[in-house]
Design a protein around this motif. Structure first.
Motif, PDB file in Angstrom:
ATOM      1  N   THR A 188     124.745  23.731  39.407  1.00 33.13           N
ATOM      2  CA  THR A 188     125.555  24.662  38.639  1.00 33.13           C
ATOM      3  C   THR A 188     124.764  25.938  38.415  1.00 33.13           C
ATOM      4  O   THR A 188     123.651  25.912  37.895  1.00 33.13           O
ATOM      5  CB  THR A 188     125.946  24.050  37.285  1.00 33.13           C
ATOM      6  OG1 THR A 188     126.656  22.841  37.525  1.00 33.13           O
ATOM      7  CG2 THR A 188     126.821  25.007  36.489  1.00 33.13           C
ATOM      8  N   ARG A 233     125.018  27.961  44.044  1.00 29.82           N
ATOM      9  CA  ARG A 233     125.811  27.202  45.009  1.00 29.82           C
ATOM     10  C   ARG A 233     125.051  26.870  46.290  1.00 29.82           C
ATOM     11  O   ARG A 233     125.485  26.023  47.075  1.00 29.82           O
ATOM     12  CB  ARG A 233     127.095  27.960  45.348  1.00 29.82           C
ATOM     13  CG  ARG A 233     126.901  29.262  46.060  1.00 29.82           C
ATOM     14  CD  ARG A 233     128.243  29.907  46.362  1.00 29.82           C
ATOM     15  NE  ARG A 233     129.066  29.088  47.228  1.00 29.82           N
ATOM     16  CZ  ARG A 233     130.360  29.282  47.421  1.00 29.82           C
ATOM     17  NH1 ARG A 233     131.002  30.229  46.779  1.00 29.82           N
ATOM     18  NH2 ARG A 233     131.038  28.523  48.257  1.00 29.82           N
ATOM     19  N   GLU A 291     128.835  29.921  35.484  1.00 29.65           N
ATOM     20  CA  GLU A 291     128.984  30.531  36.799  1.00 29.65           C
ATOM     21  C   GLU A 291     130.418  30.355  37.266  1.00 29.65           C
ATOM     22  O   GLU A 291     131.042  29.309  37.097  1.00 29.65           O
ATOM     23  CB  GLU A 291     128.048  29.873  37.824  1.00 29.65           C
ATOM     24  CG  GLU A 291     128.195  30.508  39.204  1.00 29.65           C
ATOM     25  CD  GLU A 291     127.549  29.678  40.308  1.00 29.65           C
ATOM     26  OE1 GLU A 291     127.385  30.203  41.409  1.00 29.65           O
ATOM     27  OE2 GLU A 291     127.238  28.515  40.067  1.00 29.65           O
ATOM     28  N   THR A 292     130.951  31.389  37.865  1.00 31.81           N
ATOM     29  CA  THR A 292     132.313  31.323  38.380  1.00 31.81           C
ATOM     30  C   THR A 292     132.453  32.378  39.465  1.00 31.81           C
ATOM     31  O   THR A 292     131.472  32.951  39.920  1.00 31.81           O
ATOM     32  CB  THR A 292     133.335  31.524  37.241  1.00 31.81           C
ATOM     33  OG1 THR A 292     134.645  31.312  37.756  1.00 31.81           O
ATOM     34  CG2 THR A 292     133.235  32.912  36.646  1.00 31.81           C
ATOM     35  N   TYR A 294     133.263  25.183  40.151  1.00 33.81           N
ATOM     36  CA  TYR A 294     132.359  25.677  39.104  1.00 33.81           C
ATOM     37  C   TYR A 294     132.772  25.174  37.715  1.00 33.81           C
ATOM     38  O   TYR A 294     132.376  25.753  36.708  1.00 33.81           O
ATOM     39  CB  TYR A 294     132.350  27.204  39.116  1.00 33.81           C
ATOM     40  CG  TYR A 294     131.955  27.783  40.453  1.00 33.81           C
ATOM     41  CD1 TYR A 294     130.617  27.883  40.818  1.00 33.81           C
ATOM     42  CD2 TYR A 294     132.913  28.208  41.367  1.00 33.81           C
ATOM     43  CE1 TYR A 294     130.248  28.403  42.044  1.00 33.81           C
ATOM     44  CE2 TYR A 294     132.555  28.729  42.607  1.00 33.81           C
ATOM     45  CZ  TYR A 294     131.218  28.822  42.938  1.00 33.81           C
ATOM     46  OH  TYR A 294     130.850  29.327  44.156  1.00 33.81           O
TER      47      TYR A 294
END
Length: 550
Positions: free
Chosen positions: A218, A221, A437-438, A478
Motif C-alpha cells: 500500500t 504499487r 494512496e489512490t 488501493y
C-alpha cells in the motif's frame, strides 16, 4: 395473509385510534437526501412528538418490521399494536414500485406506496425528517411528500477481488445505501487477482484461484509485500448478503468477468485458457492492471461457464441481470492460438473483436435461458452488440459508445470514469498516509459528481427511457479495508444519490450543500470515515486499519 390484505388491515385499523401526541412548534426544516420530487414543510406548526411513547406500529404488517428497525437505529422507541397504531400503510398501485406519499401531522403518519420498496423509501425519508422542536425535543416535522425516482438503476459497485470486504462490512454499506435510496449493489466477484465466488462443481476456483502469492505494498504499487492474500465467500454468506440487501430494497447484481480478467480461473483450471500458445504459464496475478490471460473460445470453456452461471443463478435468484464484465480483454493470446484461429475460421469471424462478440453472445444465451439478462462494460459492443444486452458506459473518452448503443435500442447504465470512479481522488486535502494512496484526480469532488447529467447530450426524447440510471464504481486496488472504502465513497455517494433520484430541474448544488452538512451527524454516529465536504481531513484520520479476512 397477502401484502394487499395487510395494507388494507393496517389502514383501516390505524386511523381512528391514533395515540400520537403533538410536539412543540417545529421550525427546523427536514434535510432529505436525495431531495424528493415534491415536499411541503409546514414551518412553525407542531409536528409528531417522539420524546415520550415513541411510535406505535401496526402489528403484522411487513413494513412495520422495517419501520421498527429504522426507528430503533435512530434512537426512537416503538411498539407493535393491534389497534391504535400511529402509522397507516396504504397500498396505491399508481405510485409504482418505488414511489410513495408520506404525510406527517401532529398526531399521525401515513405512508402510501405501490410496493414494499416504495414503503422503505418513505420510511427513509421519515428518518431524515427527525428534527428538534421548539423545546429541543425530537419530533417528526409536519410535512407532505410525494416522491418517486428519476432513474430505476441507482447503484454502487463493490470490488471484492483485489481486496475482499467481510460480510459484516458489506452489511454496513448496504445500510448506508438504503438510507440514500440506492437500489443496486453490483458485486464484482471474479478477476485476475482473485476468484471469490464458490462454485461447488469447481472447488479449485476458490482453493487456487482465491489466493495470490502477494500484493503491491500500500503506497507503492511497484513493490510487493511478500504476503499471501486469500479468501472467498461461502454460499451461506452470499445468501445472507442477498437477503440482507433485499430487506433494504437493494438488488445484488453479481459479476463474473469474461473473456478477459480471467487469470484466477485459468490458474485454477489451465485447460480453460489458451494452452496452445508459447510460454503458457497462468497464475493468479499479484499486481494491478490488465493481464493477457483470456478464456479459450472452446466447448470445454463454454460448458464450464454454463455451470458457473447455473450456480450464480442459484445464489442470486432475484437478480434480473448477470454482469459478464467484457472489458479490457487483450486479443494477443487468441491471435497466437491455433485453436482460437480455427474457431474464427469455422464461424466466419473476420477478427478477434468478432470472436469476442461471438463469445459474449454464446454466454448471453446461457443467461437468457434462466430468464435473466446480460449486462457488461461498454467493450461488449466491440465486434457487434447483441440487441438484447444492456451496456455500462464507463469510458468517458468514448462518448459515441453510449449514443451508438441507444440508437440500436440497447439499454445503458452510465458509470463514466470522469464522474463516477470513486477509487479516484476526490479533491485536495487527502491525508499524507500511505494507506490513502489512490489514483490522482483532484477534480473528482462531490461537486463534480453532483454536476453529472446521466442522459447523454443529444439523446432523443424517445430514447431517454433506455438510460436506466447511473452507478459509482469503487475499484479496490488501493482500498484494503472499510474505513478507506468509506473515505473514497462519502460524501460523493450522497451527491450521486441525488443525481440518480431527484428530477433534474430540482437539483441545486447550494441547497444540496446545506442538506449535506445536516447529514454529517448521522454519518458521525454511524462511524463513517467520510472526507469532509470542505476538503478537510477525514472524520476519523486514524481509522485506516488492517483487517483480517477470516
Amino acid at each position: 395473509m397477502n401484502l394487499r390484505h395487510l395494507f388494507l388491515t393496517a389502514s383501516s385499523t390505524a386511523a381512528p385510534f391514533c395515540w400520537g401526541a403533538p410536539s412543540a412548534p417545529v421550525r427546523e426544516a427536514p434535510c432529505i437526501i436525495p431531495r424528493p420530487a415534491s415536499l411541503e414543510f409546514k414551518a412553525g406548526q407542531p409536528g409528531f412528538a417522539l420524546k415520550d411513547g415513541g411510535v406505535k406500529l401496526p402489528a403484522g404488517h411487513p413494513l412495520s418490521v422495517q419501520a421498527e428497525r429504522l426507528f430503533r437505529e435512530n434512537g426512537v422507541k416503538t411498539a407493535m399494536v393491534e389497534q391504535g397504531a400511529d402509522i397507516a400503510f396504504t397500498e396505491d398501485k399508481s405510485l409504482g414500485g418505488e414511489g410513495y406519499r408520506l404525510t406527517v401531522t401532529l398526531d399521525s403518519i401515513s405512508i402510501d406506496c405501490g410496493a414494499a420498496n416504495g414503503g422503505l423509501h418513505a420510511l427513509q425519508s421519515l428518518m431524515q425528517s427527525i428534527v428538534k422542536d421548539g423545546g429541543g425535543a425530537p419530533a417528526l416535522a409536519a410535512l407532505e411528500v410525494r416522491d418517486q425516482p428519476r432513474f430505476s438503476w441507482r447503484g454502487i459497485m463493490m470490488d471484492s477481488c483485489r481486496h475482499m470486504m467481510p460480510v459484516r462490512d458489506i452489511k454496513k454499506v448496504l445500510d448506508l445505501m438504503s438510507r440514500y435510496k440506492f437500489n443496486i449493489l453490483h458485486w464484482h466477484l471474479t478477476d485476475d487477482q482473485g476468484w471469490r465466488l464458490p462454485v461447488a462443481k469447481y472447488p479449485r476456483l476458490t482453493e487456487t484461484g482465491g489466493t495470490r502469492a502477494q500484493s503491491p505494498v500500500t503506497g507503492n504499487r511497484s513493490k510487493p509485500d511478500g504476503k499471501p492474500y486469500s479468501g472467498h465467500y461461502t454460499a451461506e454468506e452470499i445468501r445472507d448478503v442477498v437477503q440482507y440487501a433485499k430487506d433494504r430494497g437493494i438488488t445484488v447484481i453479481p459479476e463474473v468477468e469474461l473473456p478477459g480478467h480471467a487469470s484466477a480461473a485459468i490458474a485454477a483450471y489451465p485447460e480453460l485458457g489458451n494452452a496452445d500458445i508459447p510460454d503458457y504459464a497462468p497464475k493468479v496475478q499479484e499486481t494491478w492492471g490488465v493481464h493477457p490471460y483470456t478464456f479459450a473460445p472452446t466447448e470445454k470453456t463454454f460448458r464450464f461457464l454454463e455451470d458457473v452461471i447455473d450456480e450464480v443463478c442459484r445464489l442470486f435468484p432475484d437478480s434480473p441481470y448477470i454482469h459478464i464484465g467484457g472489458d479490457e480483454a487483450p486479443k494477443d493470446q487468441w491471435k497466437q492460438s491455433p485453436t482460437a484461429q480455427q474457431v474464427m475460421k469455422d464461424k466466419g469471424l473476420k477478427n478477434e473483436h468478432e470472436l469476442q462478440s461471438y463469445f459474449v453472445r454464446r454466454v448471453e444465451k446461457m443467461i437468457n435461458a434462466h430468464g435473466k439478462r446480460l449486462i457488461g462494460w461498454d467493450e461488449i459492443q466491440e465486434g457487434g452488440l447483441s440487441p438484447t444486452a444492456t451496456m455500462m458506459v464507463w469510458r468517458s473518452w468514448m462518448p459515441n459508445s453510449a449514443r451508438h448503443a441507444l440508437e440500436q435500442g440497447n439499454d445503458i447504465v452510465m458509470t463514466p470514469n470522469s464522474h463516477l470512479y470513486f477509487d479516484y481522488d476526490q479533491g485536495p486535502g487527502k491525508p499524507a498516509a500511505a494507506e490513502y494512496e489512490t489514483i490522482n484526480n483532484d477534480s473528482l469532488t462531490w461537486q463534480h459528481v453532483y454536476s453529472l447529467e446521466p442522459v447523454p447530450p443529444g439523446t432523443p426524447k424517445a430514447r431517454e427511457k433506455q438510460v436506466l440510471g447511473c452507478q459509482a464504481n469503487v475499484w479496490a486496488e488501493y482500498i484494503p479495508n472499510l474505513p478507506k472504502w468509506e473515505y473514497q465513497v462519502f460524501p460523493r455517494a450522497l451527491a450521486l444519490a441525488e443525481v440518480a433520484w431527484t428530477p433534474r430541474e430540482l437539483k441545486n448544488e447550494q441547497d444540496f450543500r446545506l442538506r449535506l452538512e445536516r447529514q454529517l451527524p448521522f454519518l458521525d454516529a454511524r462511524g463513517v470515515n467520510y472526507k469532509r465536504p470542505d476538503n478537510g481531513a477525514p472524520a476519523r484520520p486514524d481509522a485506516v486499519i488492517t483487517r483480517e479476512l477470516r
